[in-house]
Design a protein around this motif. Structure first.
Motif, PDB file in Angstrom:
ATOM      1  N   SER A  85       0.834  -1.207   0.000  1.00 46.76           N
ATOM      2  CA  SER A  85       0.000   0.000   0.000  1.00 46.76           C
ATOM      3  C   SER A  85       0.864   1.251   0.000  1.00 46.76           C
ATOM      4  N   VAL A  86       1.923   1.241   0.804  1.00 47.84           N
ATOM      5  CA  VAL A  86       2.852   2.378   0.857  1.00 47.84           C
ATOM      6  C   VAL A  86       3.490   2.599  -0.510  1.00 47.84           C
ATOM      7  N   HIS A  87       3.932   1.509  -1.118  1.00 42.32           N
ATOM      8  CA  HIS A  87       4.621   1.631  -2.409  1.00 42.32           C
ATOM      9  C   HIS A  87       3.685   2.172  -3.489  1.00 42.32           C
ATOM     10  N   LEU A  88       2.450   1.687  -3.509  1.00 40.03           N
ATOM     11  CA  LEU A  88       1.507   2.152  -4.526  1.00 40.03           C
ATOM     12  C   LEU A  88       1.224   3.639  -4.359  1.00 40.03           C
ATOM     13  N   GLU A  89       1.061   4.082  -3.101  1.00 35.57           N
ATOM     14  CA  GLU A  89       0.811   5.506  -2.843  1.00 35.57           C
ATOM     15  C   GLU A  89       1.997   6.356  -3.306  1.00 35.57           C
ATOM     16  N   GLU A  90       3.216   5.882  -3.029  1.00 37.62           N
ATOM     17  CA  GLU A  90       4.407   6.633  -3.418  1.00 37.62           C
ATOM     18  C   GLU A  90       4.650   6.551  -4.926  1.00 37.62           C
ATOM     19  N   ALA A  91       4.292   5.400  -5.521  1.00 44.40           N
ATOM     20  CA  ALA A  91       4.478   5.249  -6.971  1.00 44.40           C
ATOM     21  C   ALA A  91       3.600   6.237  -7.740  1.00 44.40           C
ATOM     22  N   ILE A  92       2.374   6.423  -7.245  1.00 42.37           N
ATOM     23  CA  ILE A  92       1.476   7.386  -7.890  1.00 42.37           C
ATOM     24  C   ILE A  92       1.994   8.812  -7.701  1.00 42.37           C
ATOM     25  N   SER A  93       2.456   9.121  -6.477  1.00 39.01           N
ATOM     26  CA  SER A  93       2.937  10.478  -6.186  1.00 39.01           C
ATOM     27  C   SER A  93       4.205  10.810  -6.972  1.00 39.01           C
ATOM     28  N   SER A  94       5.030   9.806  -7.259  1.00 37.14           N
ATOM     29  CA  SER A  94       6.315  10.051  -7.920  1.00 37.14           C
ATOM     30  C   SER A  94       6.274   9.768  -9.424  1.00 37.14           C
ATOM     31  N   THR A  95       5.076   9.747  -9.995  1.00 36.26           N
ATOM     32  CA  THR A  95       4.939   9.396 -11.414  1.00 36.26           C
ATOM     33  C   THR A  95       5.791  10.284 -12.313  1.00 36.26           C
ATOM     34  N   ARG A  96       5.774  11.594 -12.066  1.00 36.11           N
ATOM     35  CA  ARG A  96       6.527  12.511 -12.925  1.00 36.11           C
ATOM     36  C   ARG A  96       8.024  12.209 -12.890  1.00 36.11           C
ATOM     37  N   GLU A  97       8.552  11.964 -11.681  1.00 36.53           N
ATOM     38  CA  GLU A  97       9.979  11.685 -11.549  1.00 36.53           C
ATOM     39  C   GLU A  97      10.356  10.358 -12.205  1.00 36.53           C
ATOM     40  N   VAL A  98       9.497   9.346 -12.023  1.00 38.48           N
ATOM     41  CA  VAL A  98       9.779   8.030 -12.604  1.00 38.48           C
ATOM     42  C   VAL A  98       9.858   8.121 -14.126  1.00 38.48           C
ATOM     43  N   ILE A  99       8.924   8.866 -14.717  1.00 37.51           N
ATOM     44  CA  ILE A  99       8.908   9.004 -16.178  1.00 37.51           C
ATOM     45  C   ILE A  99      10.079   9.860 -16.655  1.00 37.51           C
ATOM     46  N   SER A 100      10.319  10.993 -15.986  1.00 41.41           N
ATOM     47  CA  SER A 100      11.358  11.914 -16.447  1.00 41.41           C
ATOM     48  C   SER A 100      12.754  11.324 -16.323  1.00 41.41           C
ATOM     49  N   PHE A 101      12.967  10.399 -15.362  1.00 40.04           N
ATOM     50  CA  PHE A 101      14.266   9.753 -15.211  1.00 40.04           C
ATOM     51  C   PHE A 101      14.318   8.382 -15.886  1.00 40.04           C
ATOM     52  N   ASN A 102      13.247   8.066 -16.633  1.00 33.88           N
ATOM     53  CA  ASN A 102      13.199   6.818 -17.402  1.00 33.88           C
ATOM     54  C   ASN A 102      13.437   5.598 -16.509  1.00 33.88           C
ATOM     55  N   ARG A 103      12.688   5.538 -15.396  1.00 35.84           N
ATOM     56  CA  ARG A 103      12.838   4.443 -14.443  1.00 35.84           C
ATOM     57  C   ARG A 103      11.587   3.574 -14.389  1.00 35.84           C
ATOM     58  N   LEU A 104      10.875   3.452 -15.504  1.00 32.36           N
ATOM     59  CA  LEU A 104       9.638   2.674 -15.541  1.00 32.36           C
ATOM     60  C   LEU A 104       9.893   1.193 -15.263  1.00 32.36           C
ATOM     61  N   ASP A 105      10.942   0.645 -15.884  1.00 29.90           N
ATOM     62  CA  ASP A 105      11.254  -0.778 -15.675  1.00 29.90           C
ATOM     63  C   ASP A 105      11.678  -1.027 -14.231  1.00 29.90           C
ATOM     64  N   TRP A 106      12.453  -0.095 -13.686  1.00 36.60           N
ATOM     65  CA  TRP A 106      12.886  -0.221 -12.290  1.00 36.60           C
ATOM     66  C   TRP A 106      11.692  -0.206 -11.350  1.00 36.60           C
ATOM     67  N   GLU A 107      10.740   0.684 -11.602  1.00 40.91           N
ATOM     68  CA  GLU A 107       9.541   0.773 -10.773  1.00 40.91           C
ATOM     69  C   GLU A 107       8.709  -0.511 -10.896  1.00 40.91           C
ATOM     70  N   LYS A 108       8.641  -1.049 -12.110  1.00 42.37           N
ATOM     71  CA  LYS A 108       7.875  -2.284 -12.328  1.00 42.37           C
ATOM     72  C   LYS A 108       8.498  -3.454 -11.569  1.00 42.37           C
ATOM     73  N   LYS A 109       9.826  -3.528 -11.549  1.00 39.59           N
ATOM     74  CA  LYS A 109      10.518  -4.610 -10.834  1.00 39.59           C
ATOM     75  C   LYS A 109      10.259  -4.505  -9.329  1.00 39.59           C
ATOM     76  N   ARG A 110      10.274  -3.285  -8.803  1.00 38.41           N
ATOM     77  CA  ARG A 110      10.006  -3.096  -7.373  1.00 38.41           C
ATOM     78  C   ARG A 110       8.588  -3.546  -7.021  1.00 38.41           C
ATOM     79  N   LEU A 111       7.627  -3.192  -7.881  1.00 38.16           N
ATOM     80  CA  LEU A 111       6.237  -3.566  -7.635  1.00 38.16           C
ATOM     81  C   LEU A 111       6.064  -5.085  -7.701  1.00 38.16           C
ATOM     82  N   ASN A 112       6.678  -5.710  -8.704  1.00 36.49           N
ATOM     83  CA  ASN A 112       6.583  -7.169  -8.839  1.00 36.49           C
ATOM     84  C   ASN A 112       7.210  -7.872  -7.640  1.00 36.49           C
ATOM     85  N   SER A 113       8.324  -7.324  -7.147  1.00 39.25           N
ATOM     86  CA  SER A 113       8.985  -7.929  -5.990  1.00 39.25           C
ATOM     87  C   SER A 113       8.077  -7.889  -4.761  1.00 39.25           C
TER      88      SER A 113
END
Length: 575
Positions: free
Chosen positions: A197-225
């Motif tokens: 739940s914490v990760h999902l809340e932070e993933a939504i809040s940090s969407t702009r940073e994740v996209i701008s730093f091209n870390r989509l795959d990294w974010e997906k791996k964290r969620l899958n883990s």
């Protein structure tokens, strides 16, 4: 399950307790009618079908009809009552938990991520209210059925009673074995759910940073883990439940086979009537299900204790001691021998050391210093965001914690560097639940130079801002927060780097307006940019958590100390 949670439910709403007692009474009636509706079959078989007494058909059918029609009505009443109690419990616990969190020092609150706090409301409280309104009544019902049927079997034959009692003891032994395992497994599952739940809340809040730093795959791996961890613990929890079912299921058939063979033999020997045997056989199935139901509900109780314990841990957190004194007039404010340090920090710059400050009431007071000197910590201490480890903050020579927080914060307010903006209209963000006329709104907005910006918007004051006010710039958010504070019109206003995002010219204009509006009232300005505080009545210069210098702007310049060097450094950088 004695706990702070149960105490809160009892203390806050006696109607919940009364409704709960009524719910258990209805559940007991339902269990009794279930047994009675089956036992009436014994009368029908023995007296009418076997005995041939046709005069009993009408009264027996009426009794049977009553026993079959009443349970649906009771089910309707219990369901309606259970839902009402559930909502009341959820309301009380949500309100109490939110109130308690609001009394925690802000630094203590910030130690946990927002998602974890949210999980208490969305998961733990929901499971607790389900436990009290479903699990406990269901356990009570199954227990009532088991006790009534054991008494019935004992009335028919004492040896059958002892045989069923022996099987029940087997269930109790298994319960003690599987209960602890189920509790530990559920605790792990809830921890993983909270982390997700914490990760999902932070993933939504940090969407702009994740996209701008091209870390989509990294974010997906964290969620899958995180999902893989959750699945692993959920499967472990289900495995315990499956093993318990495999072991306890054969025990259900023990009483059924006993009655089938033993009762059938009694009927053949004419030692038991056919109606009694058929009734006992049905009762045995219900008894077996009742014992299994008790076992399942006791396992659920073990799991529910996990949610209760999690909330109890929150209620054990050290909260701000709230007094009950009224605050009629502010005559003095001081900090005496204050010492404070942030947990987990060894840096000397994070400490407040034996701090003494007397704030002149009705004056503009400034606190400045280099980064890490402790000036913002002073603002947090004055606002009760954190609690000093030693010393006292005195208001009218009385510890500030002796006053009611409602009284205190009706007269003291803080405007911070990074204010919270609600995803609501500009009007509601400024009003903050207060009443104000359009003239008052226009006045405070003009003072912070927001009126022109608002007028350019299609909806004006009714324009809805984005989440946390992201549709506004940092300076616009700060000006909106200052307008909110000015509308509050408190006796003491603390500005903690409240204009740091503004350009120098706009900052000077707003400061000038604040000085005029708050003349005769206490304004405490925490600022790193010295141009903000040059016209303050008194300036405190901090270094390494203590007061190094104090005086007016002119007096401090003449000393050519820390303030003088800070000013020279800033003027050089601006040049």
């Amino acid at each position: 399950m004695k706990s702070r949670v149960l105490h809160i439910v009892k203390a806050n709403n006696q109607n919940i307790l009364k409704g709960f007692v009524l719910l258990l009474f209805l559940v007991f009636i339902d269990a009794s009618l279930l047994i009675f509706s089956i036992d009436i079959q014994r009368w029908i078989i023995d007296d009418i079908f076997v005995g041939g007494d046709k005069s009993l058909i009408v009264p027996y059918m009426l009794i049977l009809g009553f026993s079959l029609v009443t349970p649906p009505l009771i089910f309707f009443l219990t369901s309606r009552l259970a839902y009402k109690i559930a909502l009341d419990i959820q309301r009380v616990l949500t309100s109490e938990l939110l109130s308690y969190i609001q009394k925690l020092p802000v630094l203590r609150f910030q130690e946990k991520r927002i998602g974890k706090w949210t999980h208490y409301f969305t998961s733990d409280i929901n499971h607790i209210k389900d436990f009290y309104t479903f699990n406990i009544p269901e356990l009570f019902k199954q227990t009532a059925i088991v006790i009534l049927l054991c008494l019935y079997f004992g009335w028919i034959d004492k040896w059958m009673f002892f045989a069923i009692l022996f099987i029940s003891i087997g269930y109790v032994i298994l319960m003690s074995f599987f209960g602890k395992m189920a509790k530990n497994a559920q605790s792990d599952v809830q921890k993983q759910k909270a982390d997700l739940s914490v990760h999902l809340e932070e993933a939504i809040s940090s969407t702009r940073e994740v996209i701008s730093f091209n870390r989509l795959d990294w974010e997906k791996k964290r969620l899958n883990s995180l999902y893989e961890n959750l699945v692993r613990y959920v499967l472990r929890d289900n495995k315990i439940k499956m093993y318990s079912n495999i072991i306890t299921h054969p025990l259900k058939w023990g009483p059924i086979l006993l009655v089938l063979l033993w009762g059938g033999n009694k009927v053949l020997k004419s030692e038991m009537t056919l109606g009694t045997w058929i009734t006992l056989y049905q009762f045995t199935a219900i008894l077996a299900n009742g014992i299994q139901g008790m076992f399942d509900m006791l396992l659920e109780m073990k799991k529910a204790s996990v949610y209760t314990n999690r909330l109890n841990e929150v209620f054990k957190e050290e909260s701000i001691n709230e007094g009950n004194m009224e605050l009629n007039e502010i005559k003095s404010l001081s900090m005496k021998n204050i010492s404070f340090s942030y947990e987990g920090s060894n840096s000397r710059s994070q400490f407040i050391n034996n701090l003494f400050i007397n704030f002149s009431i009705g004056k503009k007071i400034a606190i400045t210093g280099s980064s890490g000197s402790g000036k913002s910590t002073v603002a947090k201490l004055l606002s009760l965001y954190c609690i000093p480890h030693r010393g006292e903050i005195l208001l009218n020579e009385i510890p500030i914690t002796n006053y009611s927080t409602c009284e205190l914060f009706s007269r003291v307010s803080i405007c911070s560097q990074d204010p919270y903006i609600f995803p609501d209209t500009i009007r509601n963000n400024i009003l903050f639940g207060r009443e104000a006329t359009e003239e008052q709104l226009d006045k405070v907005c003009n003072l912070v130079y927001l009126k022109e910006l608002i007028e350019d918007l299609p909806e004006g004051f009714d324009t809805i801002l984005g989440e946390r006010g992201y549709s506004l710039s940092g300076g616009q958010r700060q000006r909106l927060a200052i307008a909110r504070s000015l509308l509050h019109d408190s006796d003491i206003l603390i500005l903690d780097e409240a204009t740091s995002a503004l350009d120098l010219e706009l900052e000077r204009k707003i400061q000038r307006n604040l000085d005029i509006l708050r003349k005769g009232k206490t304004t405490i300005v925490i600022a790193h940019r010295l141009s903000t505080i040059v016209n303050s009545d008194i300036i405190f210069v901090m270094k390494e958590g203590g007061i190094l210098e104090k005086g007016s702007h002119k007096e401090l310049l003449e000393k050519k100390g820390e303030y003088y060097h800070l000013l020279q450094s800033q003027e050089y950088l601006q040049a």
